[in-house]
Design an enzyme around this catalytic site. Structure first.
Site, PDB file in Angstrom:
ATOM      1  N   GLU A 161       0.756  -1.287   0.032  1.00 15.33           N
ATOM      2  CA  GLU A 161      -0.069   0.087  -0.149  1.00 15.33           C
ATOM      3  C   GLU A 161       0.755   1.193   0.059  1.00 15.33           C
ATOM      4  OE1 GLU A 161      -2.675  -0.472   3.224  1.00 15.33           O
ATOM      5  OE2 GLU A 161      -3.519  -2.251   2.453  1.00 15.33           O
ATOM      6  N   ASN A 203       1.891  -5.081  -3.219  1.00 18.80           N
ATOM      7  CA  ASN A 203       0.496  -5.542  -2.783  1.00 18.80           C
ATOM      8  C   ASN A 203      -0.238  -4.282  -2.601  1.00 18.80           C
ATOM      9  OD1 ASN A 203      -1.624  -7.543  -2.011  1.00 18.80           O
ATOM     10  ND2 ASN A 203      -1.076  -6.715  -0.071  1.00 18.80           N
ATOM     11  N   HIS A 239     -10.567  -5.764  -1.912  1.00 22.13           N
ATOM     12  CA  HIS A 239     -11.801  -5.687  -1.035  1.00 22.13           C
ATOM     13  C   HIS A 239     -12.882  -4.885  -1.789  1.00 22.13           C
ATOM     14  CE1 HIS A 239      -9.358  -6.951   2.320  1.00 22.13           C
ATOM     15  NE2 HIS A 239      -8.108  -6.051   1.892  1.00 22.13           N
ATOM     16  N   GLU A 266      -6.295 -10.358  -1.110  1.00 19.93           N
ATOM     17  CA  GLU A 266      -7.336 -10.335   0.212  1.00 19.93           C
ATOM     18  C   GLU A 266      -8.739 -10.144  -0.077  1.00 19.93           C
ATOM     19  OE1 GLU A 266      -5.750  -6.892   2.294  1.00 19.93           O
ATOM     20  OE2 GLU A 266      -3.703  -7.491   1.981  1.00 19.93           O
ATOM     21  N   ASP A 268     -12.341 -10.273  -0.241  1.00 22.14           N
ATOM     22  CA  ASP A 268     -13.554 -10.004   0.371  1.00 22.14           C
ATOM     23  C   ASP A 268     -14.801  -9.239  -0.406  1.00 22.14           C
ATOM     24  OD1 ASP A 268     -12.691  -7.797   1.229  1.00 22.14           O
ATOM     25  OD2 ASP A 268     -12.240  -8.292   3.400  1.00 22.14           O
TER      26      ASP A 268
END
Ligand code: G3I
Length: 447
Positions: A161, A203, A239, A266, A268
């Protein structure tokens, strides 16, 4: 019955290991048989299916039974981060990270390391640092953590990030960024030196379509590839809320076209369209040959950091949700992957039959690396040449699996490894077939 399941699982893991370590892969039409779990189905297609794991939940039998049944890649949700692994400067604590790593290994799962550097979840002592002291602390942190887990990690999120949201497409301001714009490449070079066998990833989130942020990252990856900064993969956190950008797959593909792997790291998804969107994301990964696999950010909805949004594949009781079914079905109907043909069929263009004989000789030092049940690593350091070609002989029935920091071509039991711009320490993974004899160096030539 249990033994047969173990044998089947181990065959699948061997398959996924072979494909994932083979480097370039291509998509075959048609599909393998239908897997009955996420991990098994992904493995049949040369991919993995992973989840974030919290060490504090490893005593929860429902959690662990789903983990062991469904997943073949594991990411520590918090336990390998800077605040967890170096709570005071130069005092490293790995107990919880190791619990997750040991659990994963015991289940035959691979591990994504997360994350060596991040502006968030830094220990207080690092948050208060700046300039060259922080830069040195970062290098020391990466070296220690990546060395501790050396040989155990499929891919490391080396930098997490580091780009800003919004339309600017620039770097995020942070104490790490203020140490100088080169901090990211320093982090990658440091990680490579500490664990040459791990894929090294950048990432980030909000990078799920072509947008200013993903394009800024794209430009950095392109620059790194052009300048030989060691980067192997890009993680797309994903996300998501109720939908996925229409150019999700195209965005993954444009990164893959730069010569890096891509991973959904990641995942979701909240909202009423959750089940359909899980299917879309899964199909997008399978459609991109260099998409290694998908990791969801937790197992049950109650395990999610997105409290109350129910964004995962299992409900609070551990029952499969509709999103589980669309994901498994997308996996089961997806194309299979095959490793690229042996590179001996397509010789390196840099060496033509009319090339003059190479120059002087160089020397090599060999070191044993990680050993698994079916394969082992050997690290080779070249001295006396900046640009080299090394030929090693394997002992039949051993077979070549992959190389890092070198370009490999195979002819019979001989593997020719050529300098690829990534320095003088390279390595080879050998499929043992029961024989763990080190590869023997036949020649080292300065080129
Ligand atoms: O363990 C302590 C507990 O002892 C304490 O009582 C409690 C009080 O707040 O905090 C607990 O720690 C929390 C930790 O999760 C474990 O549950 C932290 O406060 C909390 O900040 C931390 O949140 C994590 C978050 O990263 C931190 O930014 C989430 O679990 C984790 O899922 C999340 O993961 C990140 C990825 O690393 C990077 N991408 C985004 C993703 C979601 O934010």
């Amino acid at each position: 019955m249990k033994n047969r399941k173990i044998v089947q699982r181990s065959a699948l893991l061997t398959l996924i290991a072979a494909v994932l370590t083979a480097g370039t892969a291509f998509i075959l039409s048609g599909s393998a048989s239908a897997g009955t779990t996420l991990g098994a189905s992904a493995a049949e297609r040369g991919r993995y299916f992973g989840t974030a794991v919290a060490a504090s939940k490893l005593g929860d039998s429902v959690y662990v039974s789903i983990l062991n049944r469904e997943f073949n890649m594991v990411t520590a949700e918090n336990e390998m981060k800077w605040d967890a692994t170096e709570p005071s400067q130069n005092n490293f604590t790995y107990a919880n990270g190791d619990r997750i790593a040991n659990q994963a290994r015991g289940n035959g799962s691979r591990i994504r390391g997360h994350a060596l550097t991040w502006h968030n979840q830094q220990p207080t002592w690092a948050q208060n640092m700046s300039g060259s002291a922080l830069r040195s602390a970062m290098v020391n942190h990466i070296t220690n953590v990546a060395t501790h887990y050396r040989g155990q990690i499929f891919s490391w999120d080396v930098v997490n990030e580091a780009f800003a949201d919004g339309t600017g497409g620039g770097r995020r301001d942070s104490n790490l960024q203020r140490t100088g714009n080169d901090w990211i490449e320093v982090a990658f070079r440091t990680a490579r030196a500490a664990d040459p066998g791990a894929k090294l990833c950048y990432n980030d989130y909000n990078t799920d379509g072509v947008n200013p942020k993903s394009t800024a990252i794209f430009n950095m990856v392109q620059d790194f590839k052009n300048r030989g900064v060691p980067i192997d993969c890009v993680g797309f956190q994903s996300h998501l809320t109720n939908s996925v950008p229409g150019d999700y797959q195209a965005n993954l593909q444009r990164f893959a076209n730069l010569g890096v792997d891509v991973q959904i790291t990641e995942l979701d998804i909240s909202g009423a369209n959750q089940a359909a969107v899980y299917g879309t994301v899964t199909r997008a990964c399978l459609a991109v040959a260099r998409c290694n696999g998908i990791t969801v950010w937790g197992i049950r909805d109650s395990d999610s950091w997105r409290t109350g949004q129910n964004p995962l594949l299992f409900d609070n009781s551990g029952n499969k949700k509709a999103a589980y079914n669309t994901t498994l079905s997308a996996l089961n109907t997806g194309p299979t992957l095959s490793p690229s043909p042996p590179s001996s069929q397509s010789p390196s263009p840099s060496v033509s039959p009319s090339s003059p004989p190479p120059g002087g000789s160089c020397t090599t030092t060999l070191r044993d690396g990680t050993r698994w049940a079916d394969r082992f690593n050997t690290e080779i350091t070249v001295s006396g040449a900046a640009n080299w070609t090394v030929v090693v002989a394997l002992t039949p029935p051993q077979r070549f699996s992959s190389a890092w920091n070198a370009t490999a071509s195979v002819s019979g039991n001989l593997v020719t490894l050529r300098f690829n711009g990534n320095g003088n320490v390279f390595g080879i993974t050998t499929l043992a077939s029961g024989n763990f004899t080190r590869p023997q160096v036949r020649s080292c030539t300065a080129t």
